[in-house]
Design a protein around this motif. Structure first.
Motif, PDB file in Angstrom:
ATOM      1  N   ARG A  21      34.668  42.075  80.258  1.00  0.00           N
ATOM      2  CA  ARG A  21      34.718  40.756  80.929  1.00  0.00           C
ATOM      3  C   ARG A  21      33.310  39.818  80.757  1.00  0.00           C
ATOM      4  NH1 ARG A  21      32.489  38.306  84.566  1.00  0.00           N
ATOM      5  NH2 ARG A  21      31.378  39.723  84.927  1.00  0.00           N
ATOM      6  N   GLN A  22      32.291  40.662  80.699  1.00  0.00           N
ATOM      7  CA  GLN A  22      30.941  39.994  80.405  1.00  0.00           C
ATOM      8  C   GLN A  22      30.979  39.502  79.008  1.00  0.00           C
ATOM      9  OE1 GLN A  22      28.464  43.246  81.186  1.00  0.00           O
ATOM     10  NE2 GLN A  22      28.011  43.018  83.708  1.00  0.00           N
ATOM     11  N   ILE A  23      31.446  40.193  78.206  1.00  0.00           N
ATOM     12  CA  ILE A  23      31.529  39.596  77.121  1.00  0.00           C
ATOM     13  C   ILE A  23      32.425  38.366  76.624  1.00  0.00           C
ATOM     14  CG2 ILE A  23      32.104  40.134  74.539  1.00  0.00           C
ATOM     15  CD1 ILE A  23      31.554  43.075  75.033  1.00  0.00           C
ATOM     16  N   ILE A  24      33.423  38.301  77.418  1.00  0.00           N
ATOM     17  CA  ILE A  24      34.390  37.003  77.407  1.00  0.00           C
ATOM     18  C   ILE A  24      33.790  36.038  77.990  1.00  0.00           C
ATOM     19  CG2 ILE A  24      36.613  36.440  78.336  1.00  0.00           C
ATOM     20  CD1 ILE A  24      37.628  39.138  77.832  1.00  0.00           C
ATOM     21  N   GLU A  25      33.168  36.385  79.022  1.00  0.00           N
ATOM     22  CA  GLU A  25      32.498  35.390  79.820  1.00  0.00           C
ATOM     23  C   GLU A  25      31.190  34.714  79.060  1.00  0.00           C
ATOM     24  OE1 GLU A  25      31.579  32.573  82.542  1.00  0.00           O
ATOM     25  OE2 GLU A  25      33.238  33.718  82.512  1.00  0.00           O
ATOM     26  N   TYR A  58      34.416  46.279  71.540  1.00  0.00           N
ATOM     27  CA  TYR A  58      35.428  45.918  72.524  1.00  0.00           C
ATOM     28  C   TYR A  58      36.561  44.870  71.742  1.00  0.00           C
ATOM     29  CZ  TYR A  58      33.181  48.051  76.469  1.00  0.00           C
ATOM     30  OH  TYR A  58      32.587  49.201  77.112  1.00  0.00           O
ATOM     31  N   PHE A  59      35.989  44.179  70.885  1.00  0.00           N
ATOM     32  CA  PHE A  59      36.959  43.114  70.261  1.00  0.00           C
ATOM     33  C   PHE A  59      37.239  43.476  68.570  1.00  0.00           C
ATOM     34  CE2 PHE A  59      35.205  41.594  74.103  1.00  0.00           C
ATOM     35  CZ  PHE A  59      36.194  41.028  74.526  1.00  0.00           C
ATOM     36  N   SER A  60      38.435  43.311  68.104  1.00  0.00           N
ATOM     37  CA  SER A  60      38.566  43.992  66.850  1.00  0.00           C
ATOM     38  C   SER A  60      38.051  42.603  65.750  1.00  0.00           C
ATOM     39  CB  SER A  60      39.974  43.902  66.264  1.00  0.00           C
ATOM     40  OG  SER A  60      40.903  42.586  66.710  1.00  0.00           O
ATOM     41  N   ASP A  61      37.733  41.450  66.327  1.00  0.00           N
ATOM     42  CA  ASP A  61      37.222  40.321  65.450  1.00  0.00           C
ATOM     43  C   ASP A  61      36.853  39.194  66.372  1.00  0.00           C
ATOM     44  OD1 ASP A  61      39.470  39.016  65.749  1.00  0.00           O
ATOM     45  OD2 ASP A  61      40.305  39.634  63.555  1.00  0.00           O
ATOM     46  N   MET A  62      36.182  38.137  65.958  1.00  0.00           N
ATOM     47  CA  MET A  62      35.734  37.192  66.783  1.00  0.00           C
ATOM     48  C   MET A  62      36.892  36.364  67.329  1.00  0.00           C
ATOM     49  SD  MET A  62      32.828  37.168  67.745  1.00  0.00           S
ATOM     50  CE  MET A  62      32.568  35.308  68.498  1.00  0.00           C
ATOM     51  N   ASP A  63      38.091  36.183  66.511  1.00  0.00           N
ATOM     52  CA  ASP A  63      39.201  35.560  66.877  1.00  0.00           C
ATOM     53  C   ASP A  63      39.858  36.099  67.963  1.00  0.00           C
ATOM     54  OD1 ASP A  63      38.964  34.078  64.621  1.00  0.00           O
ATOM     55  OD2 ASP A  63      40.333  34.862  63.432  1.00  0.00           O
ATOM     56  N   GLU A  64      39.833  37.515  68.287  1.00  0.00           N
ATOM     57  CA  GLU A  64      40.416  38.191  69.593  1.00  0.00           C
ATOM     58  C   GLU A  64      39.496  37.503  70.546  1.00  0.00           C
ATOM     59  OE1 GLU A  64      41.241  42.435  71.470  1.00  0.00           O
ATOM     60  OE2 GLU A  64      40.150  42.274  69.437  1.00  0.00           O
ATOM     61  N   LEU A  65      38.275  37.655  70.435  1.00  0.00           N
ATOM     62  CA  LEU A  65      37.075  37.301  71.394  1.00  0.00           C
ATOM     63  C   LEU A  65      37.529  35.765  71.939  1.00  0.00           C
ATOM     64  CD1 LEU A  65      34.937  37.676  73.354  1.00  0.00           C
ATOM     65  CD2 LEU A  65      33.345  37.384  71.518  1.00  0.00           C
ATOM     66  N   VAL A  66      37.509  34.975  70.963  1.00  0.00           N
ATOM     67  CA  VAL A  66      37.726  33.519  71.086  1.00  0.00           C
ATOM     68  C   VAL A  66      39.016  33.167  71.841  1.00  0.00           C
ATOM     69  CG1 VAL A  66      38.039  31.338  70.016  1.00  0.00           C
ATOM     70  CG2 VAL A  66      36.277  32.807  69.350  1.00  0.00           C
ATOM     71  N   ASP A  67      40.050  34.004  71.452  1.00  0.00           N
ATOM     72  CA  ASP A  67      41.299  33.921  72.197  1.00  0.00           C
ATOM     73  C   ASP A  67      41.403  34.265  73.457  1.00  0.00           C
ATOM     74  OD1 ASP A  67      42.664  32.919  69.769  1.00  0.00           O
ATOM     75  OD2 ASP A  67      43.575  34.878  69.530  1.00  0.00           O
ATOM     76  N   GLN A  68      40.500  35.363  73.999  1.00  0.00           N
ATOM     77  CA  GLN A  68      40.517  35.699  75.393  1.00  0.00           C
ATOM     78  C   GLN A  68      39.615  34.852  75.980  1.00  0.00           C
ATOM     79  OE1 GLN A  68      40.304  39.812  76.187  1.00  0.00           O
ATOM     80  NE2 GLN A  68      41.226  40.582  74.251  1.00  0.00           N
ATOM     81  N   LEU A 115      36.489  21.031  71.854  1.00  0.00           N
ATOM     82  CA  LEU A 115      36.832  22.629  71.873  1.00  0.00           C
ATOM     83  C   LEU A 115      38.303  22.793  72.000  1.00  0.00           C
ATOM     84  CD1 LEU A 115      35.971  25.506  71.971  1.00  0.00           C
ATOM     85  CD2 LEU A 115      35.903  25.015  74.474  1.00  0.00           C
ATOM     86  N   TRP A 116      38.978  22.044  72.799  1.00  0.00           N
ATOM     87  CA  TRP A 116      40.556  22.408  72.587  1.00  0.00           C
ATOM     88  C   TRP A 116      41.180  22.261  71.183  1.00  0.00           C
ATOM     89  CZ3 TRP A 116      44.399  21.735  76.845  1.00  0.00           C
ATOM     90  CH2 TRP A 116      44.228  22.255  77.972  1.00  0.00           C
ATOM     91  N   PHE A 117      40.742  21.036  70.720  1.00  0.00           N
ATOM     92  CA  PHE A 117      41.436  20.477  69.285  1.00  0.00           C
ATOM     93  C   PHE A 117      40.875  21.669  68.291  1.00  0.00           C
ATOM     94  CE2 PHE A 117      42.379  16.581  71.651  1.00  0.00           C
ATOM     95  CZ  PHE A 117      43.795  16.755  71.502  1.00  0.00           C
ATOM     96  N   ASP A 118      39.570  21.646  68.302  1.00  0.00           N
ATOM     97  CA  ASP A 118      39.008  22.837  67.393  1.00  0.00           C
ATOM     98  C   ASP A 118      39.769  24.043  67.213  1.00  0.00           C
ATOM     99  OD1 ASP A 118      37.067  21.017  66.093  1.00  0.00           O
ATOM    100  OD2 ASP A 118      35.416  21.653  67.186  1.00  0.00           O
ATOM    101  N   TYR A 119      39.806  24.620  68.586  1.00  0.00           N
ATOM    102  CA  TYR A 119      40.438  25.699  68.823  1.00  0.00           C
ATOM    103  C   TYR A 119      41.969  25.734  68.104  1.00  0.00           C
ATOM    104  CZ  TYR A 119      42.633  29.682  70.970  1.00  0.00           C
ATOM    105  OH  TYR A 119      43.372  31.007  71.201  1.00  0.00           O
ATOM    106  N   TRP A 120      42.648  24.611  68.504  1.00  0.00           N
ATOM    107  CA  TRP A 120      43.915  24.613  67.960  1.00  0.00           C
ATOM    108  C   TRP A 120      44.144  24.509  66.279  1.00  0.00           C
ATOM    109  CZ3 TRP A 120      45.415  20.349  71.890  1.00  0.00           C
ATOM    110  CH2 TRP A 120      45.916  20.834  73.209  1.00  0.00           C
ATOM    111  N   ILE A 121      43.560  23.895  65.745  1.00  0.00           N
ATOM    112  CA  ILE A 121      43.329  23.463  64.381  1.00  0.00           C
ATOM    113  C   ILE A 121      42.785  24.739  63.815  1.00  0.00           C
ATOM    114  CG2 ILE A 121      41.979  22.558  62.611  1.00  0.00           C
ATOM    115  CD1 ILE A 121      41.574  20.009  64.341  1.00  0.00           C
ATOM    116  N   ASP A 122      41.976  25.634  64.206  1.00  0.00           N
ATOM    117  CA  ASP A 122      41.430  26.882  63.957  1.00  0.00           C
ATOM    118  C   ASP A 122      42.326  27.852  63.853  1.00  0.00           C
ATOM    119  OD1 ASP A 122      39.045  28.515  62.889  1.00  0.00           O
ATOM    120  OD2 ASP A 122      39.413  29.663  64.574  1.00  0.00           O
ATOM    121  N   ALA A 123      43.009  28.252  65.070  1.00  0.00           N
ATOM    122  CA  ALA A 123      44.139  29.013  65.120  1.00  0.00           C
ATOM    123  C   ALA A 123      45.350  28.611  64.227  1.00  0.00           C
ATOM    124  CB  ALA A 123      44.494  29.182  66.926  1.00  0.00           C
ATOM    125  N   THR A 124      45.556  27.526  64.209  1.00  0.00           N
ATOM    126  CA  THR A 124      46.689  27.360  63.464  1.00  0.00           C
ATOM    127  C   THR A 124      46.488  27.596  61.954  1.00  0.00           C
ATOM    128  OG1 THR A 124      47.494  25.498  65.020  1.00  0.00           O
ATOM    129  CG2 THR A 124      48.417  25.413  62.810  1.00  0.00           C
TER     130      THR A 124
END
Length: 196
Positions: A21-25, A58-68, A115-124
């Motif tokens: 939780r601390q890492i996600i925060e 705790y996270f397999s990669d940065m994408d997993e951490l960013v998603d959380q 941030l939202w649009f960057d995230y959507w583009i990156d994840a897509t």
């Protein structure tokens, strides 16, 4: 970073869950402050109390951490929409309060839109559309519930149209500043009268 299967919550002790939780925060802080491109392992380490090795554990990669971390941002966003709606008894006013809160969040913090649009583009681009789909479904569900209470025929259809409209308005608002004449447009899309 070596990719491995992520640890499941069932395998984590309460102490480990707190570290996760601390890492996600810390990632949330970096994302909100500096944006998606700046959310690196080093930046998260500097923003939080744990070492880089803990992030890898705790996270397999940065994408997993960013998603959380983005899921946490979404939850805070949804809580604000619900709170704005809950402040009113009249169903129409509840709906309008949630719409105004949605646009107000992005007007107050324009970097949130980026941030939202960057995230959507990156994840897509990376083929990770499930988090984006979940985000879309959750926001749409709030408006569908509010529209059903008004009541509006086909609240799901109107909620989906509203969310698409709001996303476009966020872009306009980011580029052109606040838009004052939104209510008539939203009223027409959702078939909800503008309160007097």
């Amino acid at each position: 970073m070596t990719v491995r299967s992520p640890l499941t919550k069932a395998k984590l002790s309460p102490n480990q869950l707190e570290k996760q939780r601390q890492i996600i925060e810390a990632a949330r802080v970096v994302l909100a402050r500096d944006g998606l491109a700046a959310c690196t392992t080093r930046a998260v380490e500097e923003a939080g109390p744990l070492a880089k090795s803990a992030i890898h554990y705790y996270f397999s990669d940065m994408d997993e951490l960013v998603d959380q971390a983005m899921a946490q941002h979404l939850q805070a966003f949804m809580d604000r929409l619900r709170a704005a709606a809950a402040a009113h008894e009249d169903p129409s006013r509840r709906f309008w309060a949630a719409v105004e809160e949605f646009l107000g969040i992005f007007a107050q913090m324009p970097s949130t839109a980026l941030l939202w649009f960057d995230y959507w583009i990156d994840a897509t681009r990376k083929g990770r559309v499930e988090p984006i789909d979940r985000l879309n479904r959750e926001v749409t569900a709030i408006y569908e519930e509010l529209l059903a209470a008004v009541p509006v025929p086909e609240p799901q259809l109107h909620a989906e149209a509203l969310f698409s409209c709001l996303l476009g308005l966020i872009v306009r608002q980011t580029v052109q500043g606040p838009i004052d004449a939104l209510r008539p447009l939203i009223s027409q899309i959702c078939a909800v009268d503008v309160p007097s």
